[in-house]
Every structure is written in structure tokens, then in C-alpha cells.
Motif scaffolding. Structure first.
Motif, PDB file in Angstrom:
ATOM      1  N   ALA A 137       0.769  -0.655   0.018  1.00  0.00           N
ATOM      2  CA  ALA A 137      -0.192  -0.286   0.141  1.00  0.00           C
ATOM      3  C   ALA A 137       0.771   1.254   0.452  1.00  0.00           C
ATOM      4  CB  ALA A 137      -0.521  -0.142   1.173  1.00  0.00           C
ATOM      5  N   SER A 138       2.547   1.071   0.696  1.00  0.00           N
ATOM      6  CA  SER A 138       2.946   2.521   0.520  1.00  0.00           C
ATOM      7  C   SER A 138       3.537   2.534  -0.450  1.00  0.00           C
ATOM      8  CB  SER A 138       4.099   1.784   1.683  1.00  0.00           C
ATOM      9  OG  SER A 138       3.835   2.505   3.503  1.00  0.00           O
ATOM     10  N   TYR A 139       3.688   1.227  -1.085  1.00  0.00           N
ATOM     11  CA  TYR A 139       5.014   1.739  -2.560  1.00  0.00           C
ATOM     12  C   TYR A 139       3.472   2.420  -3.724  1.00  0.00           C
ATOM     13  CZ  TYR A 139       9.109  -0.795  -0.817  1.00  0.00           C
ATOM     14  OH  TYR A 139      10.327  -1.117  -0.452  1.00  0.00           O
ATOM     15  N   LEU A 170      -5.665  -1.593  14.554  1.00  0.00           N
ATOM     16  CA  LEU A 170      -4.616  -1.985  13.680  1.00  0.00           C
ATOM     17  C   LEU A 170      -4.075  -2.997  12.662  1.00  0.00           C
ATOM     18  CD1 LEU A 170      -1.210  -2.741  14.799  1.00  0.00           C
ATOM     19  CD2 LEU A 170      -1.363  -4.622  15.953  1.00  0.00           C
ATOM     20  N   ILE A 171      -5.255  -4.015  12.597  1.00  0.00           N
ATOM     21  CA  ILE A 171      -5.195  -4.976  11.311  1.00  0.00           C
ATOM     22  C   ILE A 171      -6.018  -4.094  10.141  1.00  0.00           C
ATOM     23  CG2 ILE A 171      -6.450  -6.363   9.996  1.00  0.00           C
ATOM     24  CD1 ILE A 171      -7.018  -7.557  12.696  1.00  0.00           C
ATOM     25  N   TRP A 172      -6.542  -3.087  10.637  1.00  0.00           N
ATOM     26  CA  TRP A 172      -6.381  -1.895   8.750  1.00  0.00           C
ATOM     27  C   TRP A 172      -5.263  -0.981   8.653  1.00  0.00           C
ATOM     28  CZ3 TRP A 172     -10.606  -1.681   6.171  1.00  0.00           C
ATOM     29  CH2 TRP A 172     -10.807  -1.100   4.763  1.00  0.00           C
ATOM     30  N   ALA A 173      -4.386  -1.048   9.699  1.00  0.00           N
ATOM     31  CA  ALA A 173      -3.170   0.038   9.604  1.00  0.00           C
ATOM     32  C   ALA A 173      -2.040  -1.223   8.618  1.00  0.00           C
ATOM     33  CB  ALA A 173      -2.566   0.162  11.107  1.00  0.00           C
ATOM     34  N   SER A 174      -2.734  -2.319   9.257  1.00  0.00           N
ATOM     35  CA  SER A 174      -1.455  -2.625   8.468  1.00  0.00           C
ATOM     36  C   SER A 174      -1.629  -2.647   6.526  1.00  0.00           C
ATOM     37  CB  SER A 174      -1.139  -4.486   8.768  1.00  0.00           C
ATOM     38  OG  SER A 174      -2.300  -4.981   8.686  1.00  0.00           O
ATOM     39  N   ALA A 175      -2.765  -2.644   6.552  1.00  0.00           N
ATOM     40  CA  ALA A 175      -3.344  -2.085   5.280  1.00  0.00           C
ATOM     41  C   ALA A 175      -4.378  -3.504   5.074  1.00  0.00           C
ATOM     42  CB  ALA A 175      -2.557  -2.554   3.970  1.00  0.00           C
ATOM     43  N   CYS A 176      -4.485  -4.487   6.785  1.00  0.00           N
ATOM     44  CA  CYS A 176      -5.778  -5.472   6.826  1.00  0.00           C
ATOM     45  C   CYS A 176      -4.342  -6.838   6.170  1.00  0.00           C
ATOM     46  CB  CYS A 176      -7.019  -5.769   5.106  1.00  0.00           C
ATOM     47  SG  CYS A 176      -8.049  -4.845   6.406  1.00  0.00           S
TER      48      CYS A 176
END
Length: 623
Positions: free
Chosen positions: A155-157, A490-496
Motif C-alpha cells: 500500500a505504501s509503495y 491495527l489490522i486496518w493500519a497494516s492494510a489488512c
């Protein structure tokens, strides 16, 4: 003897022990399969032949019971359990004298005399390892990859790539060419997981791209075996049909044109007419590199020799079996024919006091070749353990080499930046003080002030709170007891990401059973849908992602979806009584006959599963 441990060590509870290698023993206390209730005893994680060569297939994630069990007298102490086990198999007991003789015999047998590291035989050994192991290297966690190939990284990339592409159309080379894709080439795709997640993440951001942009992720590897596996993966098929992914062989040790498998396009110097993105996560740490030592104004080259140990406990295909020995020679004259490389080393000699320097000749060669593919700007993304500055090089050593099936060195991102600057480009480095995993972006050619959206995306998606921070937080909280809401956040912050989901979703399931909250249910459904998009199964049994997905949808009352995931779990994780029972509950109204069969299967596996026996009685088909 029995190997039991607390259930928190299971993968399904956030630990590292695969569930499918265990059996129930006591409430809250599973045991390794093959160590209870069977004869002869043999742990399901043991490979090899006892008395010849043996090893543990989950050694980095072995349960606590195994961690306190050491060979007798290896460290000067007798281990009664070791003695009992050896006697049971007719093996002689270990003694201090045996260990002394063992150490004398284990002096490495020379394989190669000390030579320049980039020319060492270890690189060919490493290629052999990856060729022989194929996807097993990642499926069995021999080679670390979770920090570099998760959904948060993708997601970040995707945000960073979008910013880069939006910066490019207004450049000196004119608008994008709508007749050709924008290629994102991933080097060393390995398991294929990051290529898949990145294509998915870019797909979600499609509307943020320039209207003429057509993005295509190209998964590459030096061995066709890995590419064959990635290309055939079930999850890849929709992306292939949509034209979002392609595949090509690319060898960083012998850079050459990329011939795309699906479209037949040939990516060679000058053939790419749009900007290019290259992703190299956990790649440059394992390509030919040289080693130098700076000491009080003098530059020494560190030559590396290779010796083989005959330790039968080590897998003969893995580099752990080989010992590296070093020898220093003072550099007289210029070590390279390339003036730029020599000038970088001279900079180190003048500015470092005492430092070991890994010099990334292989990474630099690959960078230079890839930069010739397109006349437009190129962005190289590197996620690895890196030294990003002169200050971070100071005090380092080149005497320690990480070996986990393959070689892993610290990437000298500072030297790569110097080469990029010479090519008219610039670098962006994550500023986190933690160098064990960091991200750098190299853009060439171009000036930083002309790439404002790239700069902004890097600062927000990578530097402020990026993949490394999310990964660290995920691991830090595993020993805590966060609320269901905190787990969902936390799960959402990890992009699931599927790893984070498996670790924290059991807490959410418990909350769904005890709370009647429409808001919680809405959040859970949204998370489940996104996790499903990130599902890229590597073939490892016991990860239980599908089981957790089934439980989630069942708790929401979405029984058709729950049934699909339970059936997927049975295919992936094996036949389990609990999974059959849950499947039966989902099918009772829509397909009573299949529900009955599911309950019968559950009872056949576990005759003491009262819930399944009760349902059979209720449905008039008691056992």
C-alpha cells in the motif's frame, strides 16, 4: 517424549508453530503431532534420518519445550531428556569427550581460498539453494520475508508510485505514451506475494493515476521454477486477465533484456517509452558485493574464503553448513577500473575512522542496466537493512554475515546514492534510526524539487508512519491484550495484511460472540473484504487464514461466504473436526444433506465432539 506448550504459540493464536503440526493435549495446551498417543514417537516437524542427518523444519519457530532441550554436554551440562531419547533410538550417549572430538573434527574443510567477495563461490551456492528450494524457501520460513512483502508495504509503495507517475507527465520528455504500459519491475519476486499485493494496491488507486496511465507489475526472478509457480497461482489469474501483471526472467548477476511471458514484449535499452519503477525488497542484500575495512586512514580489502563443515545436523543445501573466513590486504592503487567506484572508496578512506564497508557492486551494475531501459525517469525502491550515510557506516563490521539458507548483507544505500547522483538523480531515505529494515527511494534523472508529489508521498506513506513502524507495533502488541476495536484498527493500519489478521482476529471473534454492536459488525465486514483481496496462499498448511475468515463471516451471519471459506480451509489446512462442524452449521438450512455429512466427518475425526453428535441427533441422524 511429549512436546507440549501453551496455545498462544500456535500460528492461529499469533505465534509461530503451525497448527497442522500439532494435536490437542490438554485444555489450552497443544502438543507437537507425533509426540503423544503414537508409537514410535517422531515429531511431525522432524526431517531426515535419525542417526544420520536430522533437522527441525520449523526451527526458528519451535515451541518453548524444544528451546530448553539441548544436547547433553554441548554447553557443559548434562541433559537427562537427551540421554533418554538417544537410548530409546539405540544411539550412544553424548559425553564431554565426544564434544571435544566433534569440535576437532568440525574444523571447516577448505572449499575456496580467500578471494574478492563478489567473485566468491558463495554466490553460486546461493543460486543453487534457491533453485533447489523454490517456493519452499518462503513457505517454510527458511528465508525471512514477512517484513518486506506484506500488505502495508504494498500500500505504501502504491502511494509512492502514484506520486512518482503524477510527477512525470510534465517533465522535459513530454506526456506519457498511452500505447505502452507503465512498468513496475519487481526484482527477485521469490514467493510472488509482494507482486500480487502491489498490483492489488495499484488497482485500488487507479483513479489517482493520470488518465493515460496503464500500470503493469512485472514479477521477475533468476530461476524459471519460481516464475512458473507465481504465474500459475490461483490468485494471480484475475490480475493476469486484467493485464495488471506479467512475468519475466531477470538475473541481477547477468543483467539482460526482459522478455515478458504473457504479452511477449521485450524490455531492452530504449524500448520502454514511459517512466519506469523498479522494486528491490530484500534483494540487494544477497547479490555480489565486495568488502573493505577502513582503519586510521588506510583502506584494506577483506577477502573471503569458504570452508565446509561436516556437521550432519545442517541441511547440506543451505549456506549455514559453510563457514566464511576472512583475510585483509591493504589496497594499493585503485581496486576498480571504474573511477566513480574508486572515488566513493576514497571518500570512505578520508572520512571514516574505523569501519567495515560492504560495497554493492552487484546492485550498482543492475541499477545502471535498468536505467538504460527507458529515456524517462526511473524510480528504484529498496526495502532492506541499509546503511544510508557516512555516519551509519562508521563502526560497522564486515566480519558478520547473516545466513538463513542464503546470504544476507547490509546494503550500502549511501554508495548507491552516490552512483544515482552521478547519473543526475537524487535519493529519499526513511529517517527512522532503526536500520534493521528501512526504505529508500532513488529517482534518476531528476531534481528533488521537480518531484513534489513523490517527495510528499514518501514522507507520508513511508517516513511518518510507514511499513517498518506498523510491523514493529504489530509484534510489540502480541504480548499485550488489546481490545477488539484496537485489534481491528491495527489490522486496518497494516492494510489488512493476512499475518496481522491471523494474529489479532481471534480477539475480534470473541467480541462478536459477546457484543451486539452494529458498528463492530460493519467494521468486521469491511476488514474481511479487504483481507480476502490480500489472500495469497503460499501452500503452507496450518496458517489457518481461511478458517479465521470462515469464523468471521459465520459470526456476521453470512453463512454462504462462511461455508466457502471453511471449504477452502479444509483444502488448505487439512481435515479438522472443528472445521467440519462449523461447515455443517453453515449448511443446515441451505443444504441439510451436506450438513449431515459434515457432522459425520467431524465425529469420525473426533468421536468426543459432543456438539457434532448433538446436531446429528437433532437432525434425526444420530450416530
Amino acid at each position: 517424549m511429549r512436546v507440549s506448550f501453551e496455545e498462544q504459540e500456535l500460528v492461529s493464536r499469533g505465534g509461530g508453530v503451525p497448527d497442522d503440526l500439532t494435536v490437542p493435549y490438554e485444555p489450552g495446551e497443544p502438543a507437537m503431532k507425533g509426540t503423544v498417543g503414537v508409537r514410535p514417537l517422531r515429531c511431525a516437524a522432524l526431517e531426515g534420518e535419525i542417526g544420520q542427518w536430522t533437522g527441525c523444519t520449523i526451527y526458528p519457530h519451535r515451541p518453548t519445550g524444544c528451546r530448553v532441550f539441548n544436547p547433553s554436554w554441548e554447553n557443559g551440562l548434562r541433559c537427562p531428556g537427551c540421554d533418554v531419547a538417544r537410548e530409546a533410538h539405540g544411539l550412544p550417549l553424548l559425553t564431554p569427550e565426544v564434544w571435544e572430538q566433534h569440535r576437532r573434527e568440525q574444523r571447516p574443510t577448505p572449499v575456496e581460498a580467500p578471494t574478492r567477495l563478489s567473485r566468491s563461490v558463495i554466490w553460486e551456492m546461493q543460486r543453487t539453494f534457491f533453485t533447489l528450494k523454490g517456493p519452499e524457501a518462503w513457505r517454510r520460513d527458511i528465508v525471512p520475508f514477512s517484513v518486506s512483502t506484506n500488505a502495508r508495504v504494498a500500500a505504501s509503495y502504491a502511494h509512492l508510485i502514484t506520486g512518482f507517475i503524477r510527477d512525470c507527465p510534465g517533465g522535459a520528455k513530454g506526456p506519457l505514451d498511452p500505447t505502452q504500459p507503465l512498468y513496475i519491475i519487481e526484482l527477485g519476486s521469490g514467493s510472488g506475494r509482494l507482486a500480487y499485493l502491489l498490483a492489488r494496491a495499484l488497482q485500488r488507486l487507479g483513479t489517482a493515476m493520470p488518465v493515460e496511465a496503464q500500470v503493469r507489475v512485472v514479477a521477475t526472478d533468476f530461476t524459471d521454477a519460481n516464475l512458473d509457480w507465481i504465474e500459475a497461482h490461483e490468485a494471480m489469474q484475475p490480475l493476469i486477465e486484467a493485464g495488471l501483471v506479467d512475468f519475466a526472467r531477470y538475473d541481477t548477476e547477468a543483467p539482460a533484456a526482459l522478455e515478458l511471458r504473457r504479452t511477449g514484449a521485450r524490455l531492452e535499452p530504449g524500448a520502454v517509452r514511459n517512466p519506469l519503477v523498479v522494486v528491490a525488497n530484500y534483494v540487494f542484500d544477497g547479490v555480489p558485493t565486495d568488502a573493505f575495512q577502513v582503519r586510521n586512514g588506510a583502506l584494506h580489502e577483506v577477502l573471503i574464503g569458504v570452508g565446509r563443515t561436516e556437521d550432519r545436523r545442517l541441511d547440506p543445501s543451505r549456506l549455514e553448513r559453510y563457514e566464511l573466513v576472512s583475510e585483509e590486504r591493504e589496497v594499493v592503487g585503485e581496486p576498480y577500473t571504474d573511477p566513480l567506484l574508486n572515488s566513493i572508496l576514497e571518500e570512505y578512506r578520508l572520512n571514516l575512522h574505523r569501519a567495515g564497508v560492504w560495497f554493492p557492486v552487484g546492485a550498482i551494475a543492475a541499477l545502471r542496466h535498468l536505467a538504460t531501459l527507458s529515456p524517462r525517469p526511473m524510480m528504484l525502491l529498496v526495502g532492506d537493512k541499509c546503511s544510508r550515510s557516512i555516519e551509519e557506516l562508521e563502526g560497522r563490521t564486515v566480519r558478520t554475515v547473516a545466513k538463513h539458507g542464503s546470504i544476507s548483507l547490509t546494503v550500502n544505500a549511501h554508495a548507491i546514492e552516490r552512483v544515482v547522483q552521478d547519473m543526475g538523480g537524487f535519493a529519499l531515505h526513511a529517517t527512522s534510526p532503526d536500520t534493521t529494515y528501512t526504505t529508500s527511494s532513488f529517482v534518476l534523472p531528476g531534481r528533488r524539487e521537480a518531484f513534489k508529489e513523490t517527495d510528499l508521498a514518501f514522507r507520508t506513506a513511508i517516513d511518518d508512519f510507514g511499513p517498518r513502524e506498523v510491523h514493529a507495533l504489530t509484534w510489540a502488541l502480541r504480548s499485550a491484550t488489546p481490545s477488539a476495536t484496537a485489534c481491528l484498527q491495527l489490522i486496518w493500519a497494516s492494510a489488512c495484511d493476512t499475518w496481522t489478521f491471523r494474529a489479532y482476529f481471534p480477539t475480534v471473534i470473541d467480541a462478536l460472540a459477546s457484543e451486539d454492536s452494529p458498528e463492530l459488525r460493519r467494521q468486521v465486514r469491511r476488514v474481511l473484504e479487504r483481507v480476502a483481496e490480500n489472500d495469497f496462499w503460499l501452500g503452507a498448511k496450518g496458517e489457518l487464514l481461511a478458517l479465521q475468515m470462515g469464523r468471521g463471516y459465520q459470526a456476521l451471519g453470512l453463512l454462504d461466504r462462511a461455508a466457502w471459506w471453511y471449504q477452502t480451509s479444509l483444502k488448505r489446512d487439512g481435515s479438522r473436526a472443528g472445521t467440519w462442524f462449523n461447515l455443517g452449521r453453515c449448511l443446515e438450512e441451505s443444504d441439510p444433506e451436506r450438513a449431515l455429512q459434515a457432522y459425520r466427518n467431524a465425529v469420525a475425526i473426533d468421536p468426543h465432539l459432543e456438539e457434532a453428535r448433538d446436531r446429528l441427533e437433532v437432525l434425526g441422524a444420530g450416530t
